[in-house]
Design a protein around this motif. Structure first.
Motif, PDB file in Angstrom:
ATOM      1  N   ALA A 135      30.177  42.751  32.163  1.00  0.00           N
ATOM      2  CA  ALA A 135      30.151  42.811  30.704  1.00  0.00           C
ATOM      3  C   ALA A 135      30.526  44.194  30.195  1.00  0.00           C
ATOM      4  N   ILE A 136      29.966  45.226  30.794  1.00  0.00           N
ATOM      5  CA  ILE A 136      30.249  46.592  30.339  1.00  0.00           C
ATOM      6  C   ILE A 136      31.704  46.960  30.596  1.00  0.00           C
ATOM      7  N   LEU A 137      32.230  46.579  31.760  1.00  0.00           N
ATOM      8  CA  LEU A 137      33.627  46.889  32.035  1.00  0.00           C
ATOM      9  C   LEU A 137      34.552  46.130  31.090  1.00  0.00           C
ATOM     10  N   ALA A 138      34.177  44.910  30.744  1.00  0.00           N
ATOM     11  CA  ALA A 138      34.971  44.137  29.790  1.00  0.00           C
ATOM     12  C   ALA A 138      34.979  44.803  28.421  1.00  0.00           C
ATOM     13  N   LEU A 139      33.840  45.311  27.986  1.00  0.00           N
ATOM     14  CA  LEU A 139      33.780  46.029  26.715  1.00  0.00           C
ATOM     15  C   LEU A 139      34.672  47.266  26.742  1.00  0.00           C
ATOM     16  N   ALA A 140      34.666  47.960  27.882  1.00  0.00           N
ATOM     17  CA  ALA A 140      35.524  49.140  28.030  1.00  0.00           C
ATOM     18  C   ALA A 140      36.993  48.750  27.966  1.00  0.00           C
ATOM     19  N   ALA A 141      37.346  47.606  28.566  1.00  0.00           N
ATOM     20  CA  ALA A 141      38.739  47.141  28.517  1.00  0.00           C
ATOM     21  C   ALA A 141      39.130  46.782  27.092  1.00  0.00           C
ATOM     22  N   ALA A 142      38.235  46.098  26.371  1.00  0.00           N
ATOM     23  CA  ALA A 142      38.517  45.760  24.974  1.00  0.00           C
ATOM     24  C   ALA A 142      38.681  47.032  24.148  1.00  0.00           C
ATOM     25  N   PHE A 143      37.860  48.013  24.410  1.00  0.00           N
ATOM     26  CA  PHE A 143      37.937  49.303  23.727  1.00  0.00           C
ATOM     27  C   PHE A 143      39.275  49.979  24.005  1.00  0.00           C
ATOM     28  N   ALA A 144      39.685  50.003  25.273  1.00  0.00           N
ATOM     29  CA  ALA A 144      40.933  50.666  25.642  1.00  0.00           C
ATOM     30  C   ALA A 144      42.147  49.972  25.037  1.00  0.00           C
ATOM     31  N   VAL A 145      42.149  48.635  25.029  1.00  0.00           N
ATOM     32  CA  VAL A 145      43.264  47.904  24.430  1.00  0.00           C
ATOM     33  C   VAL A 145      43.307  48.150  22.922  1.00  0.00           C
ATOM     34  N   THR A 146      42.139  48.170  22.290  1.00  0.00           N
ATOM     35  CA  THR A 146      42.078  48.436  20.852  1.00  0.00           C
ATOM     36  C   THR A 146      42.640  49.819  20.524  1.00  0.00           C
ATOM     37  N   VAL A 147      42.233  50.821  21.298  1.00  0.00           N
ATOM     38  CA  VAL A 147      42.724  52.182  21.082  1.00  0.00           C
ATOM     39  C   VAL A 147      44.238  52.245  21.286  1.00  0.00           C
ATOM     40  N   THR A 148      44.718  51.577  22.317  1.00  0.00           N
ATOM     41  CA  THR A 148      46.151  51.582  22.604  1.00  0.00           C
ATOM     42  C   THR A 148      46.950  50.953  21.468  1.00  0.00           C
ATOM     43  N   TYR A 195      45.985  53.523  33.663  1.00  0.00           N
ATOM     44  CA  TYR A 195      47.267  53.895  33.052  1.00  0.00           C
ATOM     45  C   TYR A 195      48.446  53.344  33.857  1.00  0.00           C
ATOM     46  N   MET A 196      48.306  53.284  35.162  1.00  0.00           N
ATOM     47  CA  MET A 196      49.391  52.815  36.011  1.00  0.00           C
ATOM     48  C   MET A 196      49.550  51.294  36.000  1.00  0.00           C
ATOM     49  N   GLY A 197      48.625  50.588  35.367  1.00  0.00           N
ATOM     50  CA  GLY A 197      48.739  49.136  35.277  1.00  0.00           C
ATOM     51  C   GLY A 197      48.432  48.416  36.569  1.00  0.00           C
ATOM     52  N   PHE A 198      47.608  49.026  37.428  1.00  0.00           N
ATOM     53  CA  PHE A 198      47.198  48.349  38.650  1.00  0.00           C
ATOM     54  C   PHE A 198      46.258  47.190  38.297  1.00  0.00           C
ATOM     55  N   GLU A 199      46.119  46.247  39.224  1.00  0.00           N
ATOM     56  CA  GLU A 199      45.388  45.011  38.949  1.00  0.00           C
ATOM     57  C   GLU A 199      43.939  45.088  39.439  1.00  0.00           C
ATOM     58  N   HIS A 200      43.006  45.010  38.500  1.00  0.00           N
ATOM     59  CA  HIS A 200      41.574  45.078  38.801  1.00  0.00           C
ATOM     60  C   HIS A 200      40.961  43.705  38.531  1.00  0.00           C
ATOM     61  N   SER A 201      40.374  43.117  39.550  1.00  0.00           N
ATOM     62  CA  SER A 201      39.908  41.732  39.440  1.00  0.00           C
ATOM     63  C   SER A 201      38.869  41.537  38.334  1.00  0.00           C
ATOM     64  N   ILE A 202      37.998  42.512  38.097  1.00  0.00           N
ATOM     65  CA  ILE A 202      36.957  42.324  37.090  1.00  0.00           C
ATOM     66  C   ILE A 202      37.504  42.562  35.688  1.00  0.00           C
ATOM     67  N   VAL A 203      38.344  43.574  35.508  1.00  0.00           N
ATOM     68  CA  VAL A 203      38.997  43.765  34.211  1.00  0.00           C
ATOM     69  C   VAL A 203      39.774  42.507  33.846  1.00  0.00           C
ATOM     70  N   ASN A 204      40.431  41.904  34.828  1.00  0.00           N
ATOM     71  CA  ASN A 204      41.217  40.702  34.568  1.00  0.00           C
ATOM     72  C   ASN A 204      40.346  39.498  34.234  1.00  0.00           C
ATOM     73  N   MET A 205      39.074  39.520  34.670  1.00  0.00           N
ATOM     74  CA  MET A 205      38.145  38.455  34.296  1.00  0.00           C
ATOM     75  C   MET A 205      37.876  38.454  32.791  1.00  0.00           C
ATOM     76  N   TRP A 214      48.317  33.218  39.996  1.00  0.00           N
ATOM     77  CA  TRP A 214      49.259  34.312  39.841  1.00  0.00           C
ATOM     78  C   TRP A 214      48.615  35.604  39.330  1.00  0.00           C
ATOM     79  N   ASN A 215      47.277  35.682  39.508  1.00  0.00           N
ATOM     80  CA  ASN A 215      46.639  36.961  39.241  1.00  0.00           C
ATOM     81  C   ASN A 215      45.298  37.106  39.947  1.00  0.00           C
ATOM     82  N   GLU A 216      44.294  36.345  39.539  1.00  0.00           N
ATOM     83  CA  GLU A 216      42.932  36.650  39.981  1.00  0.00           C
ATOM     84  C   GLU A 216      42.758  36.609  41.499  1.00  0.00           C
ATOM     85  N   LEU A 217      43.150  35.532  42.141  1.00  0.00           N
ATOM     86  CA  LEU A 217      42.898  35.409  43.582  1.00  0.00           C
ATOM     87  C   LEU A 217      43.699  36.418  44.405  1.00  0.00           C
ATOM     88  N   PRO A 218      44.999  36.585  44.169  1.00  0.00           N
ATOM     89  CA  PRO A 218      45.717  37.646  44.902  1.00  0.00           C
ATOM     90  C   PRO A 218      45.179  39.041  44.597  1.00  0.00           C
TER      91      PRO A 218
END
Length: 281
Positions: free
Chosen positions: A37-50, A204-214, A235-239
């Motif tokens: 939940a906290i990481l998701a909030l951080a992702a929402a925050f980062a996308v909003t700022v961007t 910043y590099m756009g690497f794939e993080h399984s929990i952020v992607n959740m 095509w994302n979560e499992l790989p």
């Protein structure tokens, strides 16, 4: 001094992995839920700022706030337990089994997913005024992220899958470095600074993080992204999960364990007589 040497924090890594294996199911799920939940909030925050600034670097600089908070509060991400928990098995800690490792990974996966999904629903409600109107600009960006990082990979076939996997590997190389870096210091500022750097790099590099992607992909589906849940999983979560496992365990956990906990025998210094013989020649 607040600095902890590699030999010492590697032992801390093993101890942490052992503790997670024997943690109660309830505690494991709660900690994983809150981490997601906290990481998701951080992702929402980062996308909003961007979106609002038009500067992806600003979002990347600020995103690690969520990671730092969840770590300092003792919550667990799948990416972290991928790296730490197997070390207790390799170190032959009493009672630690492969089954115990897999149990921990499974509980943390579902706990992280539940926490991230909760925030995805909440943010989708905010971005659409309770699903009564079209998504705002941030909501539209979330939809496009999910589409581009599923169908975008699928369009390249096997090459796309390889690219996705490598991005997952590189992601947890950085994220697990952040987990370990926090153990290098006994002070809160030292932990935060050490964690901040690799987490900023991965985001910043756009690497794939399984929990952020959740968070990103379920919210994208709710906000009009033109892809399916099957697209997201295949095509994302499992790989990404597999890549995260390989990256964290191989490039962080095993390298530190091999060189600081189970080091190879030291080379012997040449005998004095050999030195003398070489000098005489």
């Amino acid at each position: 001094m607040s600095y902890v040497t590699p030999a010492d924090f590697t032992r801390t890594m093993i101890d942490a992995g052992e503790a997670k294996v024997f943690m109660a199911t309830r505690d494991t799920l709660i900690r994983a839920y809150m981490a997601g939940a906290i990481l998701a909030l951080a992702a929402a925050f980062a996308v909003t700022v961007t979106v609002q600034t038009g500067q992806p670097l600003v979002g990347a600089i600020l995103f690690p706030v969520g990671f730092c908070l969840l770590y300092l509060m003792g919550f667990d991400l799948l990416t972290g337990v991928f790296t730490l928990v197997p070390l207790a098995l390799l170190d032959r800690r009493p009672g630690v089994t492969l089954g115990g490792v897999l149990r921990n990974w499974t509980l943390v996966f579902f706990g992280n997913f539940a926490g991230a999904l909760t925030v995805a629903v909440m943010m989708a409600i905010i971005f659409t005024f309770g699903f009564t109107e079209a998504p705002n600009e941030v909501g539209k960006r979330l939809g496009s992220i999910g589409e581009g990082r599923t169908l975008g990979y699928a369009a390249h076939g096997a090459a796309g899958m390889l690219t996705l996997f490598i991005r997952g590997v590189l992601c947890n190389w950085m994220v697990s470095t952040g987990v370990v870096a926090a153990m290098m210091s006994t002070s809160v500022p030292g932990k935060v600074i050490a964690m901040w750097m690799p987490i900023m790099v991965f985001f910043y590099m756009g690497f794939e993080h399984s929990i952020v992607n959740m968070f990103l992909f379920p919210s994208g589906l709710m906000l009009g992204g033109h892809f399916t849940f099957v697209d997201y999983m295949l095509w994302n979560e499992l790989p990404t999960v597999v890549g995260n496992l390989v990256g964290g365990l191989t490039f962080v956990g095993l390298t530190l364990y091999a060189t600081h906990a189970r080091t190879a025998p030291k080379r012997q210094a040449p005998a004095p007589a050999l030195h003398a013989g070489i000098a005489a020649e």
